[in-house]
Design a protein around this motif. Sequence first.
Motif, short mmCIF file in Angstrom:
data_model
loop_
_atom_site.label_atom_id
_atom_site.label_comp_id
_atom_site.label_asym_id
_atom_site.label_seq_id
_atom_site.Cartn_x
_atom_site.Cartn_y
_atom_site.Cartn_z
N LEU A 1 -4.70 17.78 -12.28
CA LEU A 1 -4.96 17.46 -10.88
C LEU A 1 -4.18 16.21 -10.45
O LEU A 1 -3.64 16.15 -9.35
CB LEU A 1 -6.46 17.27 -10.65
CG LEU A 1 -6.93 17.24 -9.20
CD1 LEU A 1 -6.56 18.54 -8.49
CD2 LEU A 1 -8.44 17.04 -9.16
N LYS A 2 -4.13 15.21 -11.36
CA LYS A 2 -3.37 14.00 -11.05
C LYS A 2 -1.89 14.30 -10.84
O LYS A 2 -1.26 13.79 -9.91
CB LYS A 2 -3.52 12.97 -12.19
CG LYS A 2 -4.71 12.09 -12.09
CD LYS A 2 -4.64 11.01 -13.16
CE LYS A 2 -5.77 10.02 -12.97
NZ LYS A 2 -5.69 8.95 -13.97
N GLU A 3 -1.34 15.13 -11.71
CA GLU A 3 0.08 15.50 -11.58
C GLU A 3 0.34 16.23 -10.27
O GLU A 3 1.35 16.01 -9.60
CB GLU A 3 0.50 16.38 -12.76
CG GLU A 3 0.72 15.62 -14.04
CD GLU A 3 1.19 16.53 -15.17
OE1 GLU A 3 1.83 17.55 -14.87
OE2 GLU A 3 0.90 16.20 -16.32
N GLU A 4 -0.58 17.11 -9.92
CA GLU A 4 -0.44 17.85 -8.67
C GLU A 4 -0.48 16.90 -7.48
O GLU A 4 0.32 17.02 -6.55
CB GLU A 4 -1.54 18.91 -8.55
CG GLU A 4 -1.34 19.84 -7.37
CD GLU A 4 -2.42 20.91 -7.28
OE1 GLU A 4 -2.46 21.56 -6.22
OE2 GLU A 4 -3.19 21.09 -8.24
N ASN A 5 -1.41 15.94 -7.51
CA ASN A 5 -1.51 14.97 -6.42
C ASN A 5 -0.24 14.12 -6.33
O ASN A 5 0.28 13.86 -5.24
CB ASN A 5 -2.72 14.06 -6.62
CG ASN A 5 -4.01 14.72 -6.20
OD1 ASN A 5 -3.99 15.75 -5.53
ND2 ASN A 5 -5.14 14.16 -6.60
N THR A 6 0.27 13.71 -7.48
CA THR A 6 1.50 12.92 -7.51
C THR A 6 2.66 13.72 -6.93
O THR A 6 3.45 13.22 -6.11
CB THR A 6 1.82 12.49 -8.96
OG1 THR A 6 0.72 11.74 -9.47
CG2 THR A 6 3.07 11.65 -9.01
N SER A 7 2.74 14.97 -7.33
CA SER A 7 3.80 15.84 -6.84
C SER A 7 3.67 16.05 -5.32
O SER A 7 4.66 16.00 -4.59
CB SER A 7 3.75 17.18 -7.56
OG SER A 7 4.70 18.06 -7.02
N ARG A 9 2.21 14.03 -3.18
CA ARG A 9 2.54 12.77 -2.51
C ARG A 9 4.06 12.60 -2.41
O ARG A 9 4.59 12.18 -1.38
CB ARG A 9 1.93 11.57 -3.25
CG ARG A 9 0.50 11.32 -2.91
CD ARG A 9 0.05 9.95 -3.42
NE ARG A 9 -1.36 10.02 -3.73
CZ ARG A 9 -1.89 10.19 -4.94
NH1 ARG A 9 -1.11 10.28 -6.00
NH2 ARG A 9 -3.19 10.24 -5.11
#
Length: 65
Positions: A1-7, A9
Amino acid sequence: LKEENTSLRRTLRELQRRADLHQCRVSELSEELLQRRRQEEKEARDLESMVHSVEQNLQLMTVKH
């Protein structure tokens, strides 16, 4: 989920940057269009003045002859 949010953003920042660039380009083109319209209006007024002057000269020449 963090990677998806970073991507997401990163994608959002890139899209915002592109939108800003497009808005800047639109502003530049709008200003250029306005300047060209003003120039065309000036040229039309100058041409109208020249035609009026030629008409006056022709009338004067006609009256003299």
